[in-house]
Design an enzyme around this catalytic site. Structure first.
Site, short mmCIF file in Angstrom:
data_model
loop_
_atom_site.label_atom_id
_atom_site.label_comp_id
_atom_site.label_asym_id
_atom_site.label_seq_id
_atom_site.Cartn_x
_atom_site.Cartn_y
_atom_site.Cartn_z
N MET A 239 1.75 2.93 2.39
CA MET A 239 2.73 3.03 3.48
C MET A 239 2.95 1.70 4.14
O MET A 239 2.58 1.49 5.28
CB MET A 239 2.26 4.05 4.49
CG MET A 239 0.81 3.84 4.84
SD MET A 239 0.13 5.38 5.39
CE MET A 239 -1.42 5.34 4.58
N ASP B 160 -5.59 11.29 3.63
CA ASP B 160 -4.97 10.62 2.49
C ASP B 160 -6.04 9.82 1.74
O ASP B 160 -5.91 8.63 1.53
CB ASP B 160 -3.84 9.70 2.96
CG ASP B 160 -3.03 9.12 1.79
OD1 ASP B 160 -3.07 9.72 0.69
OD2 ASP B 160 -2.37 8.09 1.98
N GLY C 48 0.83 -1.20 0.00
CA GLY C 48 0.00 0.00 0.00
C GLY C 48 0.86 1.24 0.00
O GLY C 48 2.08 1.17 -0.18
#
Lengths: 905, 214
Positions: free
Chosen positions: A60, A183, A58
């Site tokens: 992060m 985000d 993903g």
């Protein structure tokens, strides 16, 4: 028009052969069948969680599908590289999230740090996870990320809006509790099997240094493509930042392209300047554009107060617009009712029937159209308005819906076409495309003709799918307008979109129209093979819808494509026979017959059956004349007829046909390159008729037009200059011929490049001029260049190579080297024999060389044979006259040919 | 040595533990699968081919024979490729096979295929041009023109709608042509050029491109 595509041939040639796979094969034999299968390794544990399967990487960190044995449920475990301080902040965030409870929001269950003791070096290496960091445990949602979902299948606008609406509710819920996502992006939304969206990773971006972040601005956290401009600037994010990211996602999802047309580095600037890609906006339903613009405003204070307010605005805009512009009877009556509301009832209720026009046409929009087209645009608007008010009155007078319905639908379609055309005109469409497009605007008056009632109902009358169908129709209109304007790529793109949308609506007439348009667009881009299944599908749906008119139009197109593009002549002609009968059943049998004959003629022309093609093309033309058809079909028809006559050497008739084609182009669009093409064809026939002065005038006009439309050095100017050079040669004006050929070479070099086989022709022609001028070294050089050019492009064994060989034989003869001439002549004859067709002029030249090389006792007979060959070539020529002079100088008899006298009169 | 059973029967036998059936099946299709990976990630082609055949064995039950085995296998190879790229590509870039080339997605230049492959300089240029295309375009072209898949089969492998596959194929060809032209300054030979009036070679008549009214 289809030709074997060189790119494809080269691509196929570069296919690696099977022997290259040997190494891989060895590997597989060992790995799959040689060594004993290795034991499956036990899944690693992290805390109490079992990491079963590594999922995607993903934004992060790494996500695992995991299992929580304590609660006996599947979980998502995300491993993130984070410091101890960051871990602490994350835990706080997670506690805040525990309050969240919404079907569209996936809260964090658990959070914790881990170190090297929990993750072995082996596991870290195998799964490429950090050995120290934070693990975040969330509910496991089985599904696809939003971007994958959108790619999986074409998603109609209404389905997308439903999903985004549910997402917005989730975001709203979160915002109302004082939290921000920070985000938001398609990969943070998972769509489950029931099409329910689930937003993940709330607030995490704020605490974790993501590897997404652009290293240049280290403070920035989030995903550049979606983040709000204030986040780019390093300012704190608030709910309006989420609104911005949400709007980027919505816009990109609906448009199928990026919201900002720039690199990652340019994003911050583009967003701060509010430079949304106009093409992305244009691809979004008009009703949504203003809401999206507002949500994407660079200043947070100018955006909507909430995501909910944004979605409400979108819903409002869609309701209004759908009610007014499209729709059939319901809308007609509704419009009358709405109009009656603010005005006294004594006012004509039809006075505002034309209101939908003003959504499409306004004086401001008109100003943005090029000045020379404004009058025509205004005229269309006035005529449409009048026709629409007339339809409203007809409805009120007659009270019968059936009578007015066809008219209203037809006018709706016309307005929709106008709208698509306005979009293109406003965007600064260049000439001659803009002129062509304006010329092709529909005639509103035609909607009052009785057969307007037969217009197929493209839009379904029931509510489900209505919005998608509208999108599809709008895309069809854009496709048609782009096609008329000559923008074939956009035509294809929009047709594809319309087709994908139409497939989701259970409405055969729309599916038929969309598949038909897609097939057409593919055919026009030379993808005939790919077009065929769509023609077939369109036909099936048209039959299903009982739309015989469309079915017949589809089959007519198929005749043309099978015959002229795919070389499947027998199928094409068989289909045409069946069509002859079907034409009787359509609204306009004569137009149908014209189309069928036209395509049968083209098919026969392609097959080389010129004699057979002629009557078909002539009959098609007769039908068109009876119909008063003055469209592009007419121009194409006379032009094809010209080709047929010219190949049959019926030059007077060819001339007449080409003149008609020229008149049409000159009248409709004198600046269009089609006019220059027609002039060029006209000049070729005049030249063959020996009318050299007229031919020259036509070539020069063609040249002028091509220079004006295609530029001084285009392939087309190169072609006309070559033809003009040939004409000068035939007239014996060698200096003019040389000049023209040199200019032709220059134009071809600049446009198609040195290796294009077009060049070879001009080199050969130049070489022959140079022989006559006595520049034998230069002539030899030109022929060698022609040889190299064609040998590279076409191979060493191509019959065209006979030309440079023959040219060199002639050069050798002129240089007094008969031995070399004989050798080269033999070469030329061998190469020429590789070709299938007979070239009378080439044959005459070979015999001329032979006569010059012959023993004295055979010379006169050989010269006479050459002369007969020359007489079989149409039109007078310098070479032939030279040959006659040569014969007379030797005292040979030179009988004149009656044909020659007629031609030179 | 030759096994006349069809692919489906071989697959079933392999799934039931008959190793030799698997060997035959692999021998039949290894070239196709290898080619699929080779011009993208040459160094990982053996590994990815292995994963593909393993996944195919695991999914053997789900092969219904509606499409050809080769098409189905290529669909698996395609998913393996995407999985590999997803794991490899740097996070700064979203995995976008419709826009980005293999080079961008890998974050490094892909190892070039062996010289043996490039029998000709021109082939080398072409292979390089293919690798510079967005990955999806590269796959579309290779499947259509190397493997000879039909458009519907290509659409199935890439999990695209047929119309989408057809038009993207067209765009891919156009893009490849542009790239090759830039590189070699060469254009295809036109077949419309026709000799006329004898030696007046290259006097071309032009046929208007409009076919007929829609």
């Amino acid at each position: 028009m289809d030709r074997p595509d060189d790119t494809v041939l080269r691509l196929s040639a570069a296919r690696p052969d099977d022997s290259d796979a040997a190494h891989t094969h060895d590997h597989l034999r060992a790995a799959l069948f040689g060594a004993s299968p290795s034991e499956p390794e036990a899944a690693p544990l992290l805390g109490r969680y079992r990491l079963d399967e590594r999922g995607g990487v993903g934004g992060m960190g790494v996500v695992f599908r995991g299992f929580d044995p304590a609660l006996d449920r599947a979980v998502a475990v995300k491993l993130v590289r984070a410091s101890a301080a960051e871990a602490e902040l994350l835990a706080t965030e997670a506690r805040a999230q525990a309050k969240l409870e919404h079907p569209a929001v996936v809260p964090v269950h658990d959070i914790g740090s881990y170190g090297p003791s929990e993750v072995s070096a082996d596991v870290a290496a195998r799964w490429s996870v950090p050995r120290t960091g934070v693990f975040i445990v969330m509910q496991w949602v089985d599904g696809l990320t939003l971007d994958a979902w959108a790619r999986e299948a074409p998603r109609p606008v209404e389905e997308q809006l439903r999903v985004f609406d549910a997402i917005a509710r989730g975001l709203q819920h979160v915002h109302e509790r004082g939290l921000v996502h920070r985000d938001f992006k398609p990969r943070n939304v998972i769509i489950d099997a029931d099409t329910q969206p689930h937003v993940v990773d709330f607030g995490i971006a704020a605490f974790v240094a993501t590897s997404d972040a652009d290293a240049a601005d280290g403070e920035v956290r989030g995903t550049p493509r979606y983040m709000a401009p204030e986040q780019h600037a390093g300012k704190p994010a608030d709910p309006r930042s989420d609104q911005y990211s949400f709007a980027v996602c919505l816009l990109e999802s609906l448009a199928g392209r990026r919201a900002f047309d720039t690199s990652i580095a340019g994003l911050a600037r583009a967003k701060a300047a509010g430079e949304i890609d106009p093409e992305a906006l244009a691809a979004v339903p008009r009703a949504l554009r203003s809401a999206l613009r507002r949500a994407l405003d660079p200043s947070p204070e100018h955006r909507f107060e909430s995501v909910a307010a944004m979605m409400a605005a979108i819903a409002r805009a869609r309701r209004t617009r759908r009610g007014v512009v499209y729709g059939s009877m319901g809308a007609l009556l509704a419009a009358a009712a709405v109009v009656a509301w603010p005005t006294p009832s004594t006012v004509d209720p039809c006075i505002d029937a034309a209101a939908p026009l003003y959504e499409v046409w306004t004086p401001t929009r008109e100003q943005r159209v090029a000045p020379e087209h404004q009058a025509q645009v205004r005229t269309f608007a006035a005529r449409w308005s009048e026709a629409r008010v007339g339809a409203c009155r007809a409805l009120l007078d007659s009270g019968t819906l059936a009578a007015a319905e066809g008219r209203v639908l037809c006018l709706d379609r016309a307005l929709s076409t106008f709208e698509a055309s306005m979009d293109l005109l406003e965007s600064g469409l260049e000439e001659p495309r803009a002129s062509t497009l304006v010329e092709a605007l529909p005639s509103p008056e035609r909607c009052s003709e009785p057969k307007a009632g037969r217009v197929a109902l493209l839009l379904p009358t029931d509510a489900p799918g209505q919005a998608t169908a509208e999108e599809a129709v709008a895309a069809l209109d854009r496709a048609a307008a782009s096609g008329i304007a000559g923008d074939l790529d956009t035509q294809l793109e929009q047709a594809e979109r319309a087709h994908a949308l139409a497939l989701t609506v259970e409405h055969p007439p729309l599916r038929a129209a969309a598949a038909h348009r897609l097939a057409w667009a593919l055919w026009e881009t030379n993808e005939a093979e790919a077009a065929l299944p769509f023609f077939e599908r369109a036909l099936r749906d048209a039959e299903l819808a009982g739309d015989i008119d469309r079915a017949v139009r589809i089959q007519t197109d198929m005749v043309g494509m099978l015959g002229a593009s795919l070389g499947r002549y027998d199928e094409a002609l068989g289909l045409a026979m069946a069509l002859d009968a079907r034409c009787e059943a359509v609204a306009d049998p004569r137009r149908c017959r014209a189309g069928v004959r036209h395509n049968v003629g083209r098919t026969k022309l392609s097959r080389g059956d010129i004699e057979g093609a002629l009557p078909d093309l002539a009959r098609a033309l007769a039908h068109r004349r009876a119909l008063g058809d003055d469209g592009p079909g007419y121009a194409s028809n006379v032009s094809l007829l010209g080709h047929a006559y010219q190949r049959l050497n019926r030059l007077d008739e060819a001339l007449e046909s080409y003149e008609a084609a020229y008149d049409w182009h000159a009248r409709r669009a004198p600046e269009h390159p089609g006019t220059a093409t027609a002039l060029n064809n006209l000049a070729i026939v005049l030249q063959r008729l020996g009318r050299h002065d007229e031919a020259r005038e036509r070539y020069e006009q063609a040249l002028e037009r091509f220079e004006a439309t295609r530029g001084m050095q285009s392939r087309d100017t190169g072609m006309v200059l070559n033809n003009l050079g040939v004409l000068h040669y035939l007239r014996g004006d060698m200096q003019a011929s040389e000049d023209a050929q040199r200019r032709a070479i220059e134009a071809k070099l600049a446009s198609v490049g040195a290796s294009h086989p077009d060049l070879g022709y001009s080199w050969v022609n130049l070489g022959r001029v140079l022989i006559k001028q006595g520049a034998l070294n230069d002539a030899e050089d030109a022929f060698v260049r022609a040889h190299d050019n064609w040998a590279d492009a076409l191979g060493e064994k191509h019959p065209l190579l006979a030309e440079p060989a023959l040219g060199r034989a002639e050069t050798a003869l002129a240089s007094g080297d008969p031995e070399d001439a004989a050798r080269l002549l033999a070469q030329a004859q061998t190469l020429a024999s590789l070709g299938s067709g007979e070239d009378p002029e080439q044959r005459a030249r070979m015999l001329t060389v032979e006569a010059a090389l012959a023993e004295p006792e055979r010379a006169e007979a050989a010269a006479s044979e050459a002369l007969r060959a020359w007489q079989a070539v149409s039109g007078p020529s310098f070479d032939r006259q030279e040959h006659e002079r040569w014969m007379l100088a030797r005292g040979y008899s030179v009988p004149s040919s009656p044909r020659h006298d007629r031609l030179t009169r | 040595m030759t096994d006349s059973r069809d692919d489906r029967a071989l697959l079933r036998a392999w799934a039931d533990g008959e190793q030799s059936a698997g060997e035959t099946l692999v021998a039949r299709h290894v070239a196709t699968v290898h080619r699929f990976f080779h011009n993208k990630i040459a160094d990982a082609a053996p590994e990815l081919s292995q994963r593909t055949f393993l996944a195919c064995l695991e999914a053997a039950d789900r092969f219904e024979g509606r499409s050809s085995f080769r098409t189905w296998l290529l669909g698996i190879a395609h998913r393996q490729l995407l999985r590999y790229l997803r794991a490899q590509h740097r996070d700064a870039i979203e995995l976008d096979v419709e826009e980005q080339s293999i080079k961008v997605l890998l974050g490094r230049a892909p190892t070039s295929p062996t010289v043996r492959l490039a029998r000709h300089d021109e082939h080398q240029a072409l292979l390089a041009a293919l690798r510079a295309l967005p990955v999806q375009m590269q796959i579309l072209l290779e499947l259509r023109y190397w493997e000879g898949l039909t458009v519907p089969a290509v659409a199935e492998v890439l999990e695209l709608a047929e119309g989408t596959a057809a038009s993207r194929l067209h765009r891919a060809r156009a893009r490849l042509r542009d790239m090759l032209e830039d590189e070699l300054g060469r254009e295809q030979a036109e077949t419309t050029i026709r000799g006329l009036a004898g030696w007046a070679k290259g006097v071309a008549e032009q046929v208007p491109r409009k076919k007929n009214d829609v």
